[in-house]
Every structure is written in structure tokens, then in C-alpha cells.
Scaffold this motif. Structure first.
Motif, mmCIF file in Angstrom:
data_model
loop_
_atom_site.group_PDB
_atom_site.id
_atom_site.type_symbol
_atom_site.label_atom_id
_atom_site.label_comp_id
_atom_site.label_asym_id
_atom_site.label_seq_id
_atom_site.Cartn_x
_atom_site.Cartn_y
_atom_site.Cartn_z
ATOM 1 N N LYS A 354 0.829 -1.210 0.000
ATOM 2 C CA LYS A 354 0.000 0.000 0.000
ATOM 3 C C LYS A 354 0.863 1.259 0.000
ATOM 4 O O LYS A 354 0.541 2.234 -0.705
ATOM 5 C CB LYS A 354 -0.957 -0.011 1.199
ATOM 6 C CG LYS A 354 -2.118 -0.985 1.023
ATOM 7 C CD LYS A 354 -3.074 -0.979 2.203
ATOM 8 C CE LYS A 354 -2.564 -1.782 3.351
ATOM 9 N NZ LYS A 354 -3.569 -1.945 4.432
ATOM 10 N N GLN A 355 1.943 1.237 0.735
ATOM 11 C CA GLN A 355 2.849 2.384 0.731
ATOM 12 C C GLN A 355 3.510 2.552 -0.640
ATOM 13 O O GLN A 355 3.637 3.664 -1.154
ATOM 14 C CB GLN A 355 3.911 2.213 1.810
ATOM 15 C CG GLN A 355 3.384 2.338 3.230
ATOM 16 C CD GLN A 355 4.460 2.046 4.270
ATOM 17 O OE1 GLN A 355 5.620 1.821 3.933
ATOM 18 N NE2 GLN A 355 4.067 2.042 5.539
ATOM 19 N N GLY A 356 3.914 1.433 -1.231
ATOM 20 C CA GLY A 356 4.561 1.489 -2.540
ATOM 21 C C GLY A 356 3.649 1.985 -3.643
ATOM 22 O O GLY A 356 4.106 2.604 -4.610
ATOM 23 N N LEU A 357 2.346 1.716 -3.491
ATOM 24 C CA LEU A 357 1.383 2.092 -4.529
ATOM 25 C C LEU A 357 0.593 3.352 -4.175
ATOM 26 O O LEU A 357 -0.343 3.708 -4.884
ATOM 27 C CB LEU A 357 0.420 0.925 -4.779
ATOM 28 C CG LEU A 357 1.078 -0.416 -5.154
ATOM 29 C CD1 LEU A 357 0.018 -1.469 -5.418
ATOM 30 C CD2 LEU A 357 1.989 -0.269 -6.362
ATOM 31 N N ALA A 358 0.988 4.027 -3.112
ATOM 32 C CA ALA A 358 0.275 5.230 -2.677
ATOM 33 C C ALA A 358 0.261 6.295 -3.756
ATOM 34 O O ALA A 358 -0.677 7.109 -3.835
ATOM 35 C CB ALA A 358 0.914 5.783 -1.402
ATOM 36 N N VAL A 359 1.262 6.292 -4.606
ATOM 37 C CA VAL A 359 1.361 7.285 -5.674
ATOM 38 C C VAL A 359 0.191 7.189 -6.658
ATOM 39 O O VAL A 359 -0.094 8.126 -7.398
ATOM 40 C CB VAL A 359 2.717 7.128 -6.406
ATOM 41 C CG1 VAL A 359 2.764 5.828 -7.181
ATOM 42 C CG2 VAL A 359 2.990 8.307 -7.321
ATOM 43 N N LEU A 360 -0.524 6.051 -6.656
ATOM 44 C CA LEU A 360 -1.656 5.869 -7.570
ATOM 45 C C LEU A 360 -2.933 6.525 -7.055
ATOM 46 O O LEU A 360 -3.965 6.480 -7.738
ATOM 47 C CB LEU A 360 -1.898 4.377 -7.825
ATOM 48 C CG LEU A 360 -0.773 3.659 -8.576
ATOM 49 C CD1 LEU A 360 -1.060 2.164 -8.693
ATOM 50 C CD2 LEU A 360 -0.573 4.269 -9.959
ATOM 51 N N ILE A 453 7.079 -2.476 -10.226
ATOM 52 C CA ILE A 453 8.086 -1.430 -10.442
ATOM 53 C C ILE A 453 7.904 -0.289 -9.449
ATOM 54 O O ILE A 453 8.881 0.232 -8.885
ATOM 55 C CB ILE A 453 8.022 -0.921 -11.898
ATOM 56 C CG1 ILE A 453 8.436 -2.039 -12.862
ATOM 57 C CG2 ILE A 453 8.925 0.298 -12.086
ATOM 58 C CD1 ILE A 453 8.196 -1.722 -14.319
ATOM 59 N N LEU A 454 6.662 0.104 -9.207
ATOM 60 C CA LEU A 454 6.404 1.157 -8.223
ATOM 61 C C LEU A 454 6.864 0.728 -6.833
ATOM 62 O O LEU A 454 7.444 1.524 -6.079
ATOM 63 C CB LEU A 454 4.918 1.514 -8.204
ATOM 64 C CG LEU A 454 4.355 2.182 -9.463
ATOM 65 C CD1 LEU A 454 2.858 2.417 -9.317
ATOM 66 C CD2 LEU A 454 5.071 3.503 -9.754
ATOM 67 N N HIS A 458 9.805 2.423 -4.510
ATOM 68 C CA HIS A 458 9.492 2.821 -3.141
ATOM 69 C C HIS A 458 10.519 2.237 -2.171
ATOM 70 O O HIS A 458 11.010 2.939 -1.269
ATOM 71 C CB HIS A 458 8.087 2.332 -2.762
ATOM 72 C CG HIS A 458 7.782 2.424 -1.303
ATOM 73 N ND1 HIS A 458 7.583 3.618 -0.645
ATOM 74 C CD2 HIS A 458 7.683 1.443 -0.347
ATOM 75 C CE1 HIS A 458 7.360 3.391 0.636
ATOM 76 N NE2 HIS A 458 7.404 2.083 0.842
ATOM 77 N N LEU A 459 10.846 0.962 -2.364
ATOM 78 C CA LEU A 459 11.829 0.330 -1.478
ATOM 79 C C LEU A 459 13.209 0.968 -1.643
ATOM 80 O O LEU A 459 13.919 1.198 -0.659
ATOM 81 C CB LEU A 459 11.892 -1.171 -1.761
ATOM 82 C CG LEU A 459 10.638 -1.973 -1.394
ATOM 83 C CD1 LEU A 459 10.782 -3.420 -1.851
ATOM 84 C CD2 LEU A 459 10.374 -1.926 0.107
ATOM 85 N N LEU A 460 13.579 1.260 -2.878
ATOM 86 C CA LEU A 460 14.878 1.882 -3.113
ATOM 87 C C LEU A 460 14.946 3.286 -2.515
ATOM 88 O O LEU A 460 16.020 3.757 -2.125
ATOM 89 C CB LEU A 460 15.179 1.929 -4.616
ATOM 90 C CG LEU A 460 15.435 0.578 -5.291
ATOM 91 C CD1 LEU A 460 15.600 0.766 -6.794
ATOM 92 C CD2 LEU A 460 16.669 -0.101 -4.704
ATOM 93 N N ALA A 468 20.108 -4.689 1.955
ATOM 94 C CA ALA A 468 18.717 -4.778 1.533
ATOM 95 C C ALA A 468 18.515 -4.095 0.179
ATOM 96 O O ALA A 468 17.831 -4.615 -0.705
ATOM 97 C CB ALA A 468 17.808 -4.142 2.583
ATOM 98 N N ARG A 469 19.110 -2.927 0.004
ATOM 99 C CA ARG A 469 19.013 -2.213 -1.286
ATOM 100 C C ARG A 469 19.642 -3.038 -2.403
ATOM 101 O O ARG A 469 19.124 -3.090 -3.519
ATOM 102 C CB ARG A 469 19.696 -0.857 -1.187
ATOM 103 C CG ARG A 469 18.919 0.198 -0.396
ATOM 104 C CD ARG A 469 19.701 1.506 -0.317
ATOM 105 N NE ARG A 469 20.044 1.993 -1.652
ATOM 106 C CZ ARG A 469 19.212 2.631 -2.470
ATOM 107 N NH1 ARG A 469 17.970 2.864 -2.080
ATOM 108 N NH2 ARG A 469 19.592 3.031 -3.663
ATOM 109 N N LYS A 470 20.747 -3.675 -2.090
ATOM 110 C CA LYS A 470 21.418 -4.501 -3.095
ATOM 111 C C LYS A 470 20.516 -5.650 -3.537
ATOM 112 O O LYS A 470 20.442 -5.982 -4.729
ATOM 113 C CB LYS A 470 22.727 -5.045 -2.527
ATOM 114 C CG LYS A 470 23.590 -5.785 -3.542
ATOM 115 C CD LYS A 470 24.915 -6.206 -2.924
ATOM 116 C CE LYS A 470 25.788 -6.931 -3.947
ATOM 117 N NZ LYS A 470 27.092 -7.361 -3.345
#
Length: 625
Positions: A354-360, A453-454, A458-460, A468-470
Motif C-alpha cells: 500500500k505504501q509502494g502504490l500510494a502514488v496511484l 516497479i512502483l 518505493h523500497l529503493l 537490503a538495497r542490493k
């Protein structure tokens, strides 16, 4: 992973199939109702093409039957998926399949009957669905002082037939490839024979081939299978990967003449049907249903060729990350980063999505919450439950998602992916009639990939731990390699094999292995050591028996990258028009629908954008090693 039985799983983690049928008894009632409705099909056949009004009435009646048939099958199959050993739902699924087959057979007269009409008649029926003035002119020009000076009165078109205008236009478009009744009957009689090459390969691949065993990193001998092959190829122990690679492909090498004969027959089958239906090539025939020009397929291959230096960089970076002097194909699957995130609960996973897709936007977020709260999703693995994940459903009811949540990061991405499908279905069903709601496979993976992808970005943007980023970057890079570059290589191989047969060449195993080996060397570049073994990889790919399908993975991912890029960069109306695309269903051809989201795939631009994103992610990953 849940170790509970299904009865022990809490209610909030199980889907609510009662939204389709409140009980098995209601399912039985609908089954009986459909049997009764099907008795009226002979009457429909008599009046089908009488006039526009009769056609609209007939199509509506058939849609009702097909709707019930779909509900029967989806409900029974999804109940069976809860526990495949449940004999009640095994039987109901079989009965649902049977009545669907009988309905399809009973309605097989529709297309031939409509195409048998005199030229212009069906076109006239379609025109009658449009609004017009009483003199037949378009209402946009029929205004006082406008094109039609005789009247100001508009006449409402046939609303019921309007729901089917795209379907009917598609039928007309296919007319030149429909044969006479006798010829069509002969072709239909050949269907079982035509499926033989795929059936033969399936039996070889899933029943007859024995892959032997290999020792794992602990010295324990492991019996190889398709699933175990991937697991072993991801091993950090290079000797395990090398031995697995050799032993696995040895089985295919031992059957290579038989598999080559099966694949050659499959290609010949494709060429035969293309010629019989008067297409210029097997490729043209395959692309026709989506109204995709051959030039788009060619442009995809050309654009990837142009961007292969990025793929070569990826191979070089992988070699450096693994600290190897030489890189072989058995080094391509092992992860370049370890997951260090720990285990996520389902609630934590959903919150990340939900946080990652909040931009929608808020409306999209509300739907995600509704999916979680109101029985859209079946979450945990239980004994007998169907493995993997999918999104499915029926028109008129919210979509459903099946998961087998494990709690790792891949499971989080799976939730985002399947909810992408679900949101596509939800919006299409809400804003389109049933006849236009179903979307083609060509666009089916766009919404799911946009979500992934979104979430990745968001994670990056939020994860600060370097390991974790790697891991997230490694996951992202592998998607470009496998979904875009590798699938395009497959697509080019299919084009080469079909062109060879169309030119009268024989597809011996030597020819096929040479083709594939050369392509693999081209796509992976000079840093990848070439061996004879990888030349046999084509022989294990089941997708090749469903020709010219795999390119859609590459185009779908490319479109998703561009859409996500537009959204994340704040491009004007990007979110609004993406939601409009999700709401378009199957109301037009895929390439036209994608334009709603500002994606012009025919230009080749989205593939360039995709490979540019690959290059950007690769540069960031390179800084971590």
C-alpha cells in the motif's frame, strides 16, 4: 509458511467465494437454469441475423448463458483450488467444464452465420448501434445550420447492440481469413492432430525424461526435477551449479532427435494453418488477433539488439560481483545479493504494498484496503491448496487473488503483482459492459508489472540498509534480463525457425542448436563463455509450442516501465490516464488502449525507455560491489 489446515486458518485470511454463489445449492440451481436456457439455442439460430434488433437480442441471450457458464466454472475451480483432494469440487469442476464445452459447441454457428451475410449487412447492423439523426447522419454534424439541414432531431442508436460493436467489427476484420463451411469443418477436425506436437513434448518433458541426481553443497544427493533444477542453479556453490547444468541438459541431449521432430512438426503446423487461412506468414497470423503489425515484432528485436551493450555490461557486472575470471551460463541464476529482511507477516507485506502504490491515489488505496478487508484474497498455504499465485474472478463480482504467502520479500512482490491484475479487472468490469470487459493477454501483464516497479522504487527510496538495497536492485535487474532480453531472444528464435520452414528448410537438431547457440552468444555477449550445452536450451522451453507468445512478456514489461516512469516523474495526468487504461478492458485493440496511458509501443520508444531504466539500475547496482 502456515502449517495449519484450512479449517484452522482465520476467516480474514480466506477469500469469500460466497460472493459468487452463497452455497453449493445455489450453484446447482444455476447449473439447472443454464441447461434450461440452452434449450432455446435452436430458436436463437433461426432469428440471429434477421435484423439488428434480433441480433442484439440473440447476443444478449448468449451472453447470459456464457456468464452463467463462467460463474459455474470459476466457482467450482476456485473451491477445488482450496483443496485439490476434495472430490466434491473435483466433480463440480468437471461438470462445469462439460457444460462450457457443450455450450461452446451449441453456439458454434454464430460466427459462420454472421459472416455468411451479404457484404454490408453486418456493417449496417453495427451502424444502427450509433446515434444518428432521422436521416441517418452523425449527430455531431446534425445540428441546426450544420451538415443536415433537414432536421434537428437525433435518434438514439441500438444501445443493446452497441455493447457488441467491437466484437462484430473484429468478426468482419477476420472475414478474409475465414474459409468455406466445408473447409472450416475440415480444419476443425484437424484440431486434435494439430495439438500432437505439444502433447508429445509435454509427455517427454514431464513423464519420460529422467534427470538423475546431483550432490548439493552439503554433499547430499538431490534428485533433479524442473523445480529442483532452478533451486540448484541458484546455489552459491559453483561446482553444484556446474554439475547440475551438465546433468540436467544431458537428459535433453539424449532425446534431442525426438524433441527436434516434435518441435519441427509444431512449426510446420503453424505454417500450414497460416497458409490455409491466407496469411502472409505464421507470424502474421499469430499477431492478427491483437491487430499487431509484424513491424512491431521486428522493431522489438531490433531495439533490443541496439541496446545489447547494456546486457553485456550486466554480464560483466555479474562476473565482477561473483569474483570470477570467466562467466558461464551456469552462473547466470545464482543471486548476487542475499535477502536480509527477515520474515514479513501478511499485514506487514500488505502495508508495504500500500505504501509502494500510494502514488496511484486515494481511490486506488481504498480498493487495496477493500481487497484486504472484504474477502478478495486467500493468503496462506494449506494441505492440498493449489500452489503459486493468481488473480481470477467473474464479471459482476469483485476479483479474487490466490496466494501462498511465505513472508519473504518475493512474497511481497507477488502480492503487488497479483493485486495489479485484480485492480485491472476491477476497473474494467466497473466501467465496461461484459462484452468489452475482458482484456487481452497482450496488456494483461502491464498492470501487475507497474505495481512491481512502483514497489521497487518505493523500497529503493526508503530502505537504508545497503544489503537490503542490493537485494532489491538484484531482483529488479533479473526482471530486465529474464522478462525483456531473454524473452526477446526466444521471440527471435521463433521467428528464425518459422522463417526457415516457410523457405523450405528442414529443422534438424543440428540446425536448431546452431540457431539457438548463435543467438545466445549474441544476446549475452563476449564476456559469457560459450559452450555446446546451452545450444540445447531451446529443447526444454514449453512456450515454443505456443508460437509467438513470449514477445508479449517483453513488450508488456517495457510498457509498464514507461508508465511507472511517467507516474514517478509526476508527468501531467499520468495517474489519471493510467486508471483510464485500467478501465478500458477489451474495448479496443491493445495498441490503441495503451495509447490512453501515453504508451506508443509501435514507435519502439517504450523499449528504449525500458532498456535505459535497465542501464540506470545496473549503474546503481555496480556501485554496491
Amino acid at each position: 509458511m502456515s502449517e495449519k489446515t484450512r479449517d484452522q486458518i482465520e476467516k480474514q485470511y480466506k477469500w469469500v467465494l460466497e460472493d459468487i454463489y452463497p452455497s453449493d445449492g445455489a450453484w446447482e440451481e444455476d447449473y439447472a437454469a443454464l441447461e434450461e436456457l440452452m434449450k432455446g439455442i435452436p430458436d436463437i439460430k433461426k432469428t440471429l441475423a434477421k435484423d439488428a434488433k434480433s441480433l442484439a437480442k440473440a447476443l444478449k441471450a448468449m451472453e447470459k448463458m456464457e456468464h452463467i457458464a463462467g460463474n459455474l466454472f470459476v466457482y467450482a475451480r476456485m473451491r477445488r483450488d482450496e483443496n485439490n483432494s476434495n472430490t466434491t469440487y473435483q466433480a463440480m469442476t468437471a461438470r462445469a467444464m462439460d457444460i462450457n464445452v457443450r455450450l461452446g459447441s451449441a453456439l458454434s454457428f454464430v460466427n459462420p452465420t454472421l459472416l455468411a451475410l451479404k457484404p454490408g449487412v453486418l456493417e449496417g447492423y453495427i451502424e444502427s448501434a450509433k446515434d444518428h439523426c432521422k436521416h441517418g447522419r452523425d449527430p455531431k454534424t446534425c445540428k441546426k445550420g450544420g451538415h443536415c439541414k433537414k432536421c434537428d432531431n437525433n435518434v438514439k442508436g441500438n444501445d443493446k447492440l452497441a455493447d457488441y460493436d467491437f466484437m462484430l467489427r473484429e468478426l468482419i476484420r477476420s472475414r478474409e481469413h475465414v474459409l468455406s463451411g466445408k473447409e472450416e469443418k475440415l480444419l476443425s477436425m484437424s484440431a486434435d492432430i494439430a495439438g500432437a506436437p505439444k502433447d508429445i513434448f509435454t509427455m517427454i518433458d514431464n513423464a519420460d525424461l529422467k534427470f538423475g541426481s546431483v550432490k548439493d553443497a552439503n554433499g547430499k544427493r538431490v534428485a533433479l526435477s524442473h523445480g529442483k533444477y532452478i533451486v540448484m542453479m541458484q546455489s552459491p556453490d559453483r561446482e553444484v551449479r556446474k554439475n547440475t547444468y551438465k546433468i540436467y541438459y544431458k537428459s535433453y541431449q539424449g532425446m534431442i532427435n525426438t524433441i527436434s521432430a516434435a518441435y519441427s512438426a509444431s512449426v510446420k503446423k503453424d505454417v500450414f494453418y497460416a497458409r490455409a487461412r491466407k496469411y502472409g506468414s505464421a507470424l502474421e497470423k499469430s499477431l492478427f488477433s491483437d491487430n499487431v503489425p509484424v513491424s512491431l515484432y521486428d522493431n522489438l528485436i531490433e531495439t533490443i539488439h541496439k541496446n545489447l551493450p547494456t546486457m553485456y555490461r550486466y554480464v560483466d557486472v555479474r562476473k565482477k560481483a561473483l569474483k570470477l575470471d570467466e562467466l558461464y551460463m551456469y552462473d547466470i541464476y545464482t543471486p548476487l545479493a542475499e535477502e536480509t529482511h527477515g520474515e514479513y507477516s501478511y499485514e506487514q507485506s500488505m502495508e508495504m504494498v500500500k505504501q509502494g502504490l500510494a502514488v496511484l491515489g486515494d481511490d486506488y488505496a481504498s480498493l487495496l484496503q477493500e481487497a484486504q478487508d472484504t474477502g478478495w484474497i486467500d493468503v496462506y498455504e494449506t494441505p492440498g491448496k493449489t500452489s503459486g499465485a493468481y488473480s481470477w474472478g467473474v464479471y459482476g463480482v469483485h476479483p479474487y487473488v490466490l496466494l501462498n504467502h511465505r513472508g519473504d520479500l518475493d512474497s511481497v512482490f507477488t502480492i503487488a503483482h497479483e493485486l495489479g491484475h485484480a485492480m485491472h479487472t476491477y476497473h474494467s468490469n466497473k466501467y465496461q459492459s461484459e462484452a468489452k470487459a475482458g482484456y487481452e493477454i497482450f496488456v494483461a501483464e502491464v498492470a501487475s508489472t507497474v505495481n512491481e516497479i512502483l514497489l521497487t522504487h518505493h523500497l529503493l527510496d526508503t530502505v537504508t540498509d545497503k544489503k537490503a538495497r542490493k537485494y532489491v536492485l538484484n531482483h529488479y535487474l533479473d526482471q530486465f534480463r529474464t522478462t525483456v532480453v531473454r524473452q526477446t531472444m526466444f521471440a527471435e528464435f521463433e521467428k528464425m525457425t518459422h522463417s526457415a520452414v516457410e523457405q523450405g528448410q528442414a529443422l534438424t537438431h543440428e540446425v536448431l542448436c546452431q540457431m539457438y547457440g548463435d543467438l545466445n552468444a549474441l544476446y549475452y555477449g563476449p564476456q559469457m563463455q560459450r559452450d555446446d550445452i546451452i545450444s540445447y536450451e531451446w529443447s526444454r522451453i514449453p512456450h515454443f509450442y505456443n508460437a509467438f507468445y513470449v514477445y508479449k512478456y517483453a513488450t508488456g514489461f517495457s510498457c509498464a516501465v514507461q508508465i511507472a516512469s511517467d507516474i514517478l516523474s509526476g508527468k501531467k495526468n499520468a495517474v489519471r490516464d493510467y486508471i483510464r487504461f485500467l478501465s478500458s478492458g477489451g474495448s479496443d485493440h491493445p495498441l490503441e488502449l495503451l495509447k490512453i496511458a501515453h504508451v506508443d509501443l509501435a514507435s519502439g520508444g517504450p523499449v528504449d525507455v525500458c532498456m535505459s531504466e535497465f542501464d540506470k539500475a545496473l549503474t546503481e547496482f555496480e556501485q554496491t560491489i
